[in-house]
Design an enzyme around this catalytic site. Structure first.
Site, short mmCIF file in Angstrom:
data_model
loop_
_atom_site.label_atom_id
_atom_site.label_comp_id
_atom_site.label_asym_id
_atom_site.label_seq_id
_atom_site.Cartn_x
_atom_site.Cartn_y
_atom_site.Cartn_z
N LYS A 13 9.28 -4.89 -0.02
CA LYS A 13 10.50 -5.13 -0.80
C LYS A 13 11.76 -4.68 -0.06
O LYS A 13 12.75 -5.39 -0.03
CB LYS A 13 10.41 -4.43 -2.16
CG LYS A 13 9.39 -5.00 -3.11
CD LYS A 13 9.50 -4.40 -4.50
CE LYS A 13 9.23 -2.91 -4.52
NZ LYS A 13 7.85 -2.56 -4.10
N ARG A 88 12.61 -0.58 -13.44
CA ARG A 88 11.25 -0.15 -13.12
C ARG A 88 10.31 -0.29 -14.32
O ARG A 88 9.09 -0.17 -14.18
CB ARG A 88 11.27 1.30 -12.64
CG ARG A 88 10.03 1.75 -11.91
CD ARG A 88 10.19 3.15 -11.35
NE ARG A 88 11.10 3.20 -10.23
CZ ARG A 88 10.76 2.94 -8.97
NH1 ARG A 88 9.52 2.60 -8.69
NH2 ARG A 88 11.64 3.01 -8.01
N ARG A 127 -1.06 3.15 7.97
CA ARG A 127 0.17 3.55 8.64
C ARG A 127 0.01 4.93 9.29
O ARG A 127 -0.58 5.84 8.71
CB ARG A 127 1.30 3.57 7.60
CG ARG A 127 2.69 3.55 8.15
CD ARG A 127 3.67 3.02 7.13
NE ARG A 127 3.56 3.65 5.82
CZ ARG A 127 4.13 3.17 4.71
NH1 ARG A 127 4.81 2.06 4.75
NH2 ARG A 127 3.99 3.81 3.56
N ARG A 161 0.63 10.30 6.53
CA ARG A 161 1.30 11.08 5.50
C ARG A 161 0.39 11.20 4.27
O ARG A 161 -0.39 10.29 3.97
CB ARG A 161 2.62 10.42 5.08
CG ARG A 161 3.64 10.36 6.20
CD ARG A 161 4.98 9.84 5.71
NE ARG A 161 4.86 8.62 4.91
CZ ARG A 161 5.89 7.89 4.51
NH1 ARG A 161 7.11 8.26 4.83
NH2 ARG A 161 5.70 6.80 3.80
N ARG A 172 -0.65 4.99 -6.97
CA ARG A 172 0.68 4.35 -7.05
C ARG A 172 0.56 2.93 -7.60
O ARG A 172 1.42 2.47 -8.36
CB ARG A 172 1.32 4.32 -5.67
CG ARG A 172 1.81 5.68 -5.20
CD ARG A 172 2.14 5.72 -3.72
NE ARG A 172 3.23 4.81 -3.37
CZ ARG A 172 3.55 4.49 -2.13
NH1 ARG A 172 2.86 4.98 -1.12
NH2 ARG A 172 4.56 3.66 -1.89
#
Length: 218
Positions: A13, A88, A127, A161, A172
């Site tokens: 996004k 949201r 990642r 992370r 999430r």
């Protein structure tokens, strides 16, 4: 043009918002940027938001809505904006509708970036970030380092992370499905939603979005 951008974490996004805002000559209004700006500038809203965050609590909708309203009233947003991260949830979507109606305005489109759930997990959990410089980002599948665990740029250690772990990503996604995804049905009822695939190269996704948006301008 007034656009809301929605999609799960890892859909790209932020990247697409920057490209689309530039192409459409409208400001990219990101919730994350709004919070950082208000907190760093120590505005009243920023101080209020920080008090909730410091206590480990979620920032109430009314604070987020007030920040978004303040930003949308700036001169550069007079001819349109692209909202990223707001609304949201359905309550925020209803508040946005009320804001716009009070100014005799309306949304032109809600762009829904669609990505399969397993692809989201793969994108984020793969990642790896350099400990020396967080701008040095690699991916175990899409952009692997020449030597595993070592940054190609500076030789720093690459790490995952905590919030990029598969377990955290799936949590999430649960939050997204529960809180944010319902706004898609809310806006579908208004005939505003256009869904495009967010798979492929960045420029391909941008092209799909630009081709889809004019369909809703009338």
């Amino acid at each position: 043009m007034r656009i809301v951008l929605v999609g799960p974490p890892g859909a790209g996004k932020g990247t697409q918002a920057a490209y689309l805002a530039n192409n459409l000559s409208i400001p990219h209004i990101s919730t994350g940027d709004l919070f950082r700006a208000n907190i760093s500038q120590q505005t009243e809203l920023g101080k209020l938001a920080k008090s909730y965050m410091d206590a480990g609590n979620l920032v109430p909708d009314e604070v987020t809505i007030a920040m978004a309203k303040d930003r949308m009233e700036k001169p550069d947003a007079e001819n349109g904006f692209l909202l990223d991260g707001f609304p949201r949830n359905v309550s925020q979507a209803e508040a946005l509708d009320e804001m716009l109606q009070s100014e005799s305005m309306k949304l032109d489109a809600v762009l829904d970036l669609e990505v399969p759930e397993e692809e989201v997990v793969k994108r984020i959990a793969g990642r790896r970030i350099c400990r020396n410089d967080s701008a040095h980002v690699f991916h175990v599948s899409y952009k692997p380092a020449a030597k595993e665990g070592v940054c190609d740029v500076c030789g720093g250690e690459l790490y995952q992370r905590d919030d990029d772990s598969e377990e955290t990503v799936r949590k999430r996604l649960e939050v997204y499905h529960t809180q944010t995804e319902p706004i898609i049905d809310y806006y579908k009822a208004q005939g505003l939603v256009v869904t495009i695939s967010a798979l492929g190269k960045v420029e391909e996704v941008t092209r799909r979005a630009m081709e889809a948006l004019p369909q809703l301008e009338d």
